[in-house]
Scaffold this active site. Structure first.
Site, PDB file in Angstrom:
ATOM      1  N   GLY A   1      11.304  23.931  66.043  1.00 29.62           N
ATOM      2  CA  GLY A   1      11.415  22.169  66.805  1.00 29.62           C
ATOM      3  C   GLY A   1      11.822  22.812  68.215  1.00 29.62           C
ATOM      4  N   LYS A  20      10.946  36.311  59.315  1.00 30.87           N
ATOM      5  CA  LYS A  20      12.668  35.771  58.594  1.00 30.87           C
ATOM      6  C   LYS A  20      13.285  36.231  57.866  1.00 30.87           C
ATOM      7  CE  LYS A  20      10.854  31.612  60.883  1.00 30.87           C
ATOM      8  NZ  LYS A  20      10.799  30.255  60.199  1.00 30.87           N
ATOM      9  N   GLY A  77       0.892  16.905  61.610  1.00 33.16           N
ATOM     10  CA  GLY A  77       2.297  17.809  62.906  1.00 33.16           C
ATOM     11  C   GLY A  77       3.145  18.824  61.988  1.00 33.16           C
ATOM     12  N   LYS A  97      10.300  35.756  66.550  1.00 30.55           N
ATOM     13  CA  LYS A  97      10.211  36.525  64.911  1.00 30.55           C
ATOM     14  C   LYS A  97      10.294  37.737  64.589  1.00 30.55           C
ATOM     15  CE  LYS A  97       8.027  33.233  62.842  1.00 30.55           C
ATOM     16  NZ  LYS A  97       7.895  32.005  64.137  1.00 30.55           N
ATOM     17  N   GLU A 100      -0.308  23.937  60.503  1.00 35.57           N
ATOM     18  CA  GLU A 100      -0.613  24.178  62.102  1.00 35.57           C
ATOM     19  C   GLU A 100      -2.362  24.211  60.764  1.00 35.57           C
ATOM     20  OE1 GLU A 100      -0.349  27.460  64.400  1.00 35.57           O
ATOM     21  OE2 GLU A 100       2.045  27.051  63.478  1.00 35.57           O
ATOM     22  N   PHE A 144       7.028  28.345  78.977  1.00 40.29           N
ATOM     23  CA  PHE A 144       7.338  27.402  78.872  1.00 40.29           C
ATOM     24  C   PHE A 144       6.183  26.209  78.443  1.00 40.29           C
ATOM     25  CE2 PHE A 144       8.287  23.671  82.338  1.00 40.29           C
ATOM     26  CZ  PHE A 144       9.648  23.603  82.255  1.00 40.29           C
ATOM     27  N   ASP A 181       5.240  34.462  57.731  1.00 38.43           N
ATOM     28  CA  ASP A 181       5.777  33.574  58.783  1.00 38.43           C
ATOM     29  C   ASP A 181       7.279  33.873  57.727  1.00 38.43           C
ATOM     30  OD1 ASP A 181       7.168  31.250  60.796  1.00 38.43           O
ATOM     31  OD2 ASP A 181       7.982  30.945  59.422  1.00 38.43           O
ATOM     32  N   GLY A 201      15.581  28.704  63.171  1.00 34.64           N
ATOM     33  CA  GLY A 201      15.621  27.453  64.784  1.00 34.64           C
ATOM     34  C   GLY A 201      17.291  26.961  64.916  1.00 34.64           C
ATOM     35  N   THR A 243       6.892  23.930  74.365  1.00 34.75           N
ATOM     36  CA  THR A 243       8.137  22.775  73.950  1.00 34.75           C
ATOM     37  C   THR A 243       9.382  23.716  74.385  1.00 34.75           C
ATOM     38  OG1 THR A 243       5.905  22.222  72.730  1.00 34.75           O
ATOM     39  CG2 THR A 243       8.131  21.997  72.054  1.00 34.75           C
TER      40      THR A 243
END
Lengths: 449, 449
Positions: free
Chosen positions: A325, A225, A207, A125, A210, A38, A221, A154, A40
């Site tokens: 996001g 994907k 932001g 992912k 990281e 739980f 990353d 996303g 974002t």
């Protein structure tokens, strides 16, 4: 976690319902959804699921560590808040939404859910890139579905676009901009002429990156994907460790200056394409590359993502939008839930095939290359470079040199005719031993199509 | 066509099969596909369907006028070639693929197929834009599916991307480049500085424009697609005659020169967005407009198409690719067939909702505008224009004038601050009565977001 207890609870629940592991939701019946994780994205999913009370999907459970600190106002009173995954997994929820990320315990929870006759929606992912084919197989065996549209790009409906919208085609290439952090950093370097370090720092302050940017900057990353897109779109079985990554941190401000001379810019490009021949060989890499300024892909803004899929019949299709996001990713999760809710029949029939062909993987794209040298200048350097390259059968296309560099640290660029990058790399190893280098030469592929 | 005979045949067939109109294909059972219309797209569909013999879809009938002249080699011998639509409609095919286009007889044949318990796949943009909601309702009533992914954007999976991939979002805006002919003409005018007439002629010679280009140039083709996207994506009921079209033939070479001064280019943009308020009002138009050179949409090449869908949660998503042509359109048709084949359950549950809200439609976008004047120059013109505009509450942003025009036919441009285009149009009617015009002023909206 008391695994044995949980499993016995799960099997008790199964025997109560009497239909697991072949439990199939009735058409029109409400489908109970349980959420694990739980943060974002989880909060956005809960918001989207509970704003529409007419549909078949009902959020019944929310699970997170330290759940009392996570409670938010405004959600229906019937929702059960718990910090026990066991409680959720042994409940009567029909669909598990997994949003905790990472390989474990997410993988074990998903397997338990599938075995207990639940379908699964996940944005994980890492897990799907490692275990996707195995989990799809398990889901099919149990007559359930597993959907992972949110694991790539996303909110961009790339997985569904490729697997359903292009089902009639035979895809042979997937490429794109799969990491918003790298795209943000590179577009800032391009726009402001700043160094990588400055652009990274700005991205961190805003932001977009990281504190530890390794996974983004090194390409890990994007690679996860790319593995998922390759399995879903090219239907080739491939592992992350088979795909080479090159970091964007080697790019300097001057490279954007030279790239512009070539009507190009520089982006982190993830690319996988079926090799000619028997169709089991894949050429794939995640790396900074030159792309034409006039191309669609050069105009992906800031942290947005773009996926291209090229088929034998429909040609190149492009999907673009916000690749990360809370809200965009939640849209992908909820769209997958709707897809499961719409399919009232035996779910196995709706399960899309992935990763049918085990692939051997190489990283050698036969394309033109950009090589940037920083040298302590003296006469004869071009001749020495040309001699080595010609020994490897590589032709020089152009030599570019901007004025204004000090003689002791002079940047210039060679562009090379299309050649196999593995041959070029051997040539560059030999070149690196020459005595005039101030920094190691930077070699980037040029993807001009 | 002997309609009564055909209908009696159809009902005989239904009573023979004994299950129509609620006939439902069994999971795993082969699905028989009948093709009406064997032109470029039809031949590509046949090729795609017959190259893969492992799937559930079997092409059993091909129907076209004068069928003997249409036969091609290489297709399986079991296919029944016929010039009688009645024969196909009264056969046991499970899915009708309609590729003849136009309102009738396509509409009647599709209705008969649905009533006879067949599902339908169509690429017919005119029919779906006129009758889409009615046909979807009929399909639902009969427990069948109708899919029309190929009716918009050829091979681009825009419908499925919007309806399934973004199902979790609430879309409020659809826009894009929906006509490849207009895009080809405008990109040629931009690249070569040619007139509309010259670019059109070139497009016709290369087969990108038809001998009668009215439907493309006036915007009617794009409008039909915009209606379908609005119904499928915004779920608003709208008719073609509610949406204003403005032709691209009013664009002159000089407009690209001024557009570039404004860091823009000019494209035919189709746009529909839900108005604020009660959500039943739509602002929509098909028209040439200024768009930023830096935007993704400005980099759609030649005859390609691009669709954007903007939602409250996922933001703006982009789908792009080849919007026409036999093979890309056939991929969309076959992908729809696969979608029907995958859904083994009651098809009605899989039918996606379209066009739930009847819309009132306006064409007034509140955006900045570009107005190009061609005048017989004399002192005081700017002052007169500014006086009229200020009376309508419209502010001038900038006045641009390139050197080199003759005084008797001088082109210059005003850009205006955001205003309602209906107010501006009234102001421009008054301005058109002033005595210095050599040509009618050209007014284009500027879509800068």
């Amino acid at each position: 976690v008391t695994e044995p207890v949980a499993q016995s609870r799960a099997s008790k629940s199964s025997s109560r319902s009497g239909t697991a592991p072949k439990r199939r939701p009735q058409p029109g019946k409400k489908l109970k959804v349980g959420l694990i994780g739980f943060g974002t994205v989880g909060r956005s999913v809960a918001k989207l699921l509970t704003r529409d009370t007419h549909g078949r999907l009902v959020l019944t459970h929310i699970c997170n560590r330290n759940i009392e600190s996570k409670r938010v106002a405004g959600l229906p009173a019937h929702i059960k808040w718990t910090d026990s995954a066991d409680e959720l997994l042994s409940s009567d929820v029909d669909i598990l939404v997994e949003l905790i990320g990472g390989l474990e315990p997410a993988g074990e929870w998903i397997r338990r859910a599938l075995r207990a006759g639940k379908s699964v929606v996940t944005a994980n992912k890492l897990l799907i890139s490692e275990c996707g084919p195995e989990l799809v197989k398990l889901a099919r065996k149990m007559g359930q579905r597993i959907e992972f549209g949110a694991s790539v790009g996303g909110g961009i409906p790339a997985i569904i676009g490729i697997q359903e919208g292009l089902a009639g085609d035979r895809l042979y290439k997937i490429s794109g901009i799969l990491n918003g952090t790298c795209n943000y950093i590179l577009t800032k370097m391009e726009a402001n002429g700043t160094s990588f370090a400055v652009a990274l720092k700005e991205a961190q302050e805003l932001g977009y990156a990281e504190a530890d940017p390794t996974s983004d900057v090194e390409g890990f990353d994007s690679r996860a994907k790319l593995v998922i897109l390759t399995q879903a779109g090219l239907r080739m079985q491939v592992r992350s460790d088979q795909i080479a990554c090159r970091p964007i941190s080697s790019i300097e401000a001057v490279d954007f200056v030279y790239a512009r001379e070539l009507n190009c810019t520089i982006r982190q490009i993830s690319s996988a394409q079926r090799d000619n021949g028997d169709g089991t060989r894949l050429v794939a890499a995640v790396q900074p590359a030159l792309i034409p300024l006039a191309s669609l892909i050069a105009h992906v803004q800031g942290s947005e993502n773009l996926v291209t899929a090229t088929g034998e019949f429909a040609g190149r299709m492009v999907f673009s939008g916000f690749g990360a996001g809370g809200d965009p990713t939640a849209v992908a999760v909820v769209s997958d839930l709707h897809s499961i809710a719409r399919s009232a029949g035996p779910p196995a029939a709706v399960l899309r095939a992935i990763a049918e062909i085990p692939a051997s993987v190489g990283g050698e794209f036969t394309v033109p290359h950009y090589v940037r040298f920083v040298v302590n200048d003296r006469p004869g350097i071009i001749a020495e470079l040309a001699t080595v390259l010609s020994r490897y059968g590589i032709s020089i296309n152009a030599v570019l040199q901007k004025p204004g560099f000090p003689q002791s640290s002079l940047s210039f660029v060679m562009t090379l005719e299309p050649c196999d990058s593995s041959v070029l790399n051997r040539g560059l190893e030999e070149i690196a031993r020459l005595d005039f280098h101030v920094r190691k030469p930077l070699c980037l592929p040029m993807f001009l199509e």
